[in-house]
Each structure stands twice: as structure tokens, then as C-alpha cells.
Design an enzyme around this catalytic site. Structure first.
Site, mmCIF file in Angstrom:
data_model
loop_
_atom_site.group_PDB
_atom_site.id
_atom_site.type_symbol
_atom_site.label_atom_id
_atom_site.label_comp_id
_atom_site.label_asym_id
_atom_site.label_seq_id
_atom_site.Cartn_x
_atom_site.Cartn_y
_atom_site.Cartn_z
ATOM 1 N N CYS A 98 48.395 108.998 5.348
ATOM 2 C CA CYS A 98 48.466 109.689 6.651
ATOM 3 C C CYS A 98 49.361 109.020 7.693
ATOM 4 C CB CYS A 98 47.071 109.956 7.219
ATOM 5 S SG CYS A 98 45.688 109.276 6.335
ATOM 6 N N ARG A 127 43.444 100.571 -3.603
ATOM 7 C CA ARG A 127 42.262 100.106 -2.883
ATOM 8 C C ARG A 127 41.525 99.099 -3.765
ATOM 9 N NH1 ARG A 127 39.958 105.959 -0.596
ATOM 10 N NH2 ARG A 127 41.933 106.594 0.386
ATOM 11 N N GLN A 145 46.915 110.442 -4.674
ATOM 12 C CA GLN A 145 46.300 111.537 -3.933
ATOM 13 C C GLN A 145 47.313 112.660 -3.744
ATOM 14 O OE1 GLN A 145 44.992 109.462 -0.314
ATOM 15 N NE2 GLN A 145 42.883 109.789 -0.929
ATOM 16 N N ASP A 147 48.197 114.431 -1.297
ATOM 17 C CA ASP A 147 48.035 114.397 0.158
ATOM 18 C C ASP A 147 48.856 115.488 0.828
ATOM 19 O OD1 ASP A 147 46.333 112.709 1.478
ATOM 20 O OD2 ASP A 147 47.569 110.937 1.182
ATOM 21 N N HIS A 149 49.576 117.065 5.063
ATOM 22 C CA HIS A 149 49.259 116.989 6.493
ATOM 23 C C HIS A 149 49.995 118.077 7.247
ATOM 24 C CE1 HIS A 149 48.346 112.903 5.020
ATOM 25 N NE2 HIS A 149 47.334 112.991 5.863
ATOM 26 N N LYS A 229 35.344 116.516 8.756
ATOM 27 C CA LYS A 229 36.023 117.073 7.582
ATOM 28 C C LYS A 229 35.158 118.090 6.868
ATOM 29 C CE LYS A 229 34.665 113.214 4.529
ATOM 30 N NZ LYS A 229 35.127 112.206 3.558
ATOM 31 N N HIS A 275 44.459 116.957 7.949
ATOM 32 C CA HIS A 275 44.628 116.287 6.656
ATOM 33 C C HIS A 275 44.097 117.217 5.558
ATOM 34 C CE1 HIS A 275 44.804 112.139 8.663
ATOM 35 N NE2 HIS A 275 44.368 112.949 9.627
#
Length: 411
Positions: A98, A127, A145, A147, A149, A229, A275
Site C-alpha cells: 500500500c 513477513r 498478494q 494487491d 488500490h 474492512k 485497498h
């Protein structure tokens, strides 16, 4: 099949493996990487048709960016960090994409007429998960991911959430999950932003979810640190629930990372950041697909779609001609010309869970035909050109030539 754990299937079907030297990481084998790329290409096409532009951002960034965004305070203990040998500048591998997307948005002054701006990325994330929590592809230290946005105005929120919910419905149905449950996760104890901002964000997301026709449960305190979310939970063939897609509404990161656009009054204003993720983690979703289908993936997803098996060595030249025709039609095909009986080749194809077997004998070579055997036992003999056309249509990915119709919201 009783062994439906994705790790057992990964070994049995020669898809991937993991080992101590890369704990929590994945070694993809050719067949597994083929499956990965088919799924990635499918999502890429869906995102493009939904109005998202794909970008690529760095994996290693200065820790100062993560401190500014608030991720270091929240996730610092799970981030891989190192000091740059040149200047001692602290660097970190990204745990999510992000803040990087905000950097792309911030590279020039944006007009309100440009909004919404939509970015997507297959973001490689790291991670440092505890070793005891690692579980094959489901919980890994290195993962990707899907992802996305959206940078928009508050007036766009309902339409953007509705757009993404429709995308989710279509993707999940294509992948074999026609129904799902939704939860609205609200402010956690450790969070950024004011209570007033959270009130606005939670009310706006709940309203957008209802406008999109969603019914949802409320998960108190389970939101992201920067905003509420929507979580989308899929049920697999064993009635297990998997949390996959998310839609998160964020007023905090645009403020912290100084994103802005010029409104209709020629004033600088902060955009809203939404997101999105359809699958969540590519690796985790592949684990889910393998267990859901018990390794028998739909034809369009199968890493090897067809095996061409010769009945005798005399048919080798014709088998190569058939394989070439199938490859030119875009079908993922392997050839089995071993000096084994056809029954053995059929059994081995089933063991590798290849959906279709094409058996070729002297009569097929003489007549220019192919004998197609499906997993359920159905058989048909077709002229080669017709057989190729039938297989190409049967293996066609969903919505290959279709498009998702979306209207852009007028600012």
C-alpha cells in the site's frame, strides 16, 4: 482420495516443495508454476477489464517510509530489516504494497477529473511469521498478494465498492465458489486516525456494502490499523471457511503519506484510499484450490490439460503431430510414448490428475483421428482438427473473450 492436504498434493503432483533452508518459502516446480501463472494471468485479465492498471514497486525500501506510514509501529517485529552497508541507512523488505502505491500516485499533481485512479500489483511480500505458525502455502514468510488500490473521492466510494464486489462474485464463481459470506471488521484497539475519521469510514463502508447488495456480520475490533474492512469468506468442498478477498476503506494513509489531488475549487484535498484483494495471497488460494478440488482442478486451471498417449511405438510420429497441433492451439499438453501398455499410461495420467487423455493407435493414424478420454470415462473419436477445436473450447478460461461492464462514476 484421502490425502487432500495441499502439501501432500504438492508432493504427489510434483507442484512445489519447501525445505529448512528456506523455511516458510516455496520452491515451485514446473507443473506448480504453470498453475500459478494460469491463475495469475486470469486475475490479471479480470483486473484489467475492471479498470485497474498494473504496476510494479520495489521490495526493499527505506525503513523511514514504513515509519511514516505507521506500518513499522504496527508490524515492525514481523518485518525483515537490514542496514545498508554504504551509509548505514535502515532498509526493510515490504510486508505489503500500500505505501508503495501511494508513491506512484504522488508522482504528479492529480486533478479531480482523473479520479478514481486504480492500481493493481502482484506484490511480493515478506513477513517473519513464527515458525510454529507456518503451514505450507497457507501461512508462509514469502508470498504474493494480488494487491489493488483505488484513489478516489468520498462520492465515489459506493460505486467503487460495488464494482469490486461484482468482480469478486464473478471471479469466485469462475473458480468454483458461487457463494460466500461477508463480515465488516471495525476499529481495532491499536489504530491510527481519529474516532471521527473512523466513524466516517465505518459508516461509509457499511453503506457501500448494503448498496452493493451484501449482507454482513460485524467483527468488532478486527479492522486494519488504518481503516475498517469487508472480509469475504469462501466455503470449500469440506465446508471449511477461508478468508480471501478484502475491501478496506482508508482515510489515514493518504494523510500520513501526503497524497492529494486538486478539487473542482482548485484546492488541494486528500483522496480516499480503498485497498482491494480478490484472492488475498496467491499461495494460500492455490492451497485452497488444491484441497477444494482434491487435486482434480478444472480443465482450464490444470497445469497439464492433456496427455497424448501412444498405443505402440509405431504411432510416435503421429503423436508428435497431434502434440504440435494442440500446443499451437494453446493447450498445455504432455506426451507419453513410453513402451508401456495403454492401461498403464491411463493409470499414470490419473495418478498425475491430468483431466484428459488422448489415445493414439494405428487406426487413428490411418484415419487422422484422435480418441479423447475424459476423467469421468466419456470417450469420443474425432478428426484431428475437430478434436483440437473441441479441446480448445473445453479448456477455454472463463470470460476469455468477455468483459465486465462497469460505468465510470462522474466526479
Amino acid at each position: 482420495m484421502h490425502d487432500i492436504d495441499h502439501r501432500v498434493l504438492g508432493n504427489k503432483l510434483d507442484l512445489f516443495h519447501q525445505q529448512e533452508e528456506g523455511a516458510g518459502m516455496v520452491f515451485w516446480h514446473p507443473r506448480g508454476w504453470e498453475l500459478y501463472r494460469v491463475l495469475e494471468d486470469y486475475i490479471r485479465g479480470r483486473m484489467r477489464r475492471a479498470g485497474f492498471r498494473e504496476i510494479r514497486t520495489p521490495q526493499l525500501l527505506a525503513r523511514s517510509l514504513w515509519e511514516k506510514s505507521g506500518h513499522w509501529e504496527k508490524f515492525g517485529s514481523a518485518m525483515y530489516s537490514l542496514a545498508d552497508a554504504e551509509g548505514g541507512r535502515a532498509l526493510s523488505l515490504k510486508p505489503m504494497s500500500c505505501p508503495c502505491h501511494v508513491q506512484v500516485f504522488n508522482q504528479r499533481v492529480r486533478s479531480h477529473r482523473e479520479l478514481p485512479v486504480r492500481y493493481s500489483e502482484f506484490g511480493a511480500c515478506h513477513r517473519d511469521e513464527p515458525s510454529g505458525s507456518l503451514e505450507g502455502l497457507k501461512r508462509a514468510r514469502a508470498f504474493v498478494q494480488d494487491d489493488a488500490h483505488v484513489f478516489c473521492m468520498e462520492a465515489h466510494i459506493e460505486d467503487e465498492v460495488a464494482r469490486f464486489c461484482e468482480l469478486l462474485r464473478q471471479v469466485y464463481a469462475d473458480l468454483g465458489f458461487p457463494s460466500f459470506k461477508v463480515a465488516l471488521a471495525t476499529r481495532p484497539a491499536q489504530r491510527a486516525g481519529s474516532d471521527e475519521g473512523w466513524d466516517r469510514a465505518e459508516a461509509a463502508l457499511a453503506k457501500a456494502a448494503r448498496a452493493a447488495g451484501l449482507e454482513f456480520d460485524v467483527l468488532e475490533g478486527e479492522g486494519a490499523f488504518y481503516g475498517p474492512k469487508l472480509e469475504f469468506h469462501l466455503m470449500d468442498s469440506r465446508d471449511r471457511s477461508w478468508q480471501c478477498g478484502t475491501v478496506q476503506l482508508d482515510f489515514v494513509l493518504p494523510e500520513r503519506l501526503e497524497a492529494e489531488y486538486v478539487n473542482e475549487r482548485n484546492e488541494r484535498e486528500r483522496p480516499v484510499m480503498i485497498h482491494h484483494a480478490v484472492l488475498g495471497s496467491m499461495e494460500r488460494f492455490i492451497a485452497m484450490l488444491l484441497e477444494h478440488y482434491e487435486g482434480w482442478l478444472p480443465l482450464w486451471l490444470a497445469p497439464d490439460q492433456v496427455v497424448v498417449a501412444t498405443i505402440s511405438e509405431a504411432n510416435l510420429a503421429y503423436a508428435e503431430e497431434v502434440v504440435q497441433a494442440l500446443e499451437e492451439a494453446g493447450i498445455r499438453v504432455v506426451q507419453d510414448s513410453r513402451p508401456e501398455r495403454l492401461e498403464k499410461k491411463i493409470m499414470d495420467a490419473r495418478e498425475r490428475q491430468i483431466p484428459i487423455l488422448v489415445a493414439l493407435g494405428s487406426r487413428d493414424e490411418r484415419d487422422g483421428t484422435v480418441s479423447i478420454r475424459e476423467r469421468d470415462g466419456q470417450q469420443q473419436t474425432l478428426v484431428l482438427e475437430e478434436g483440437v477445436a473441441w479441446l480448445r473450447e473445453a479448456a477455454r478460461p472463463p470470460a476469455k473473450d468477455g468483459a465486465i461492464a462497469f460505468e465510470r462514476t462522474a466526479p
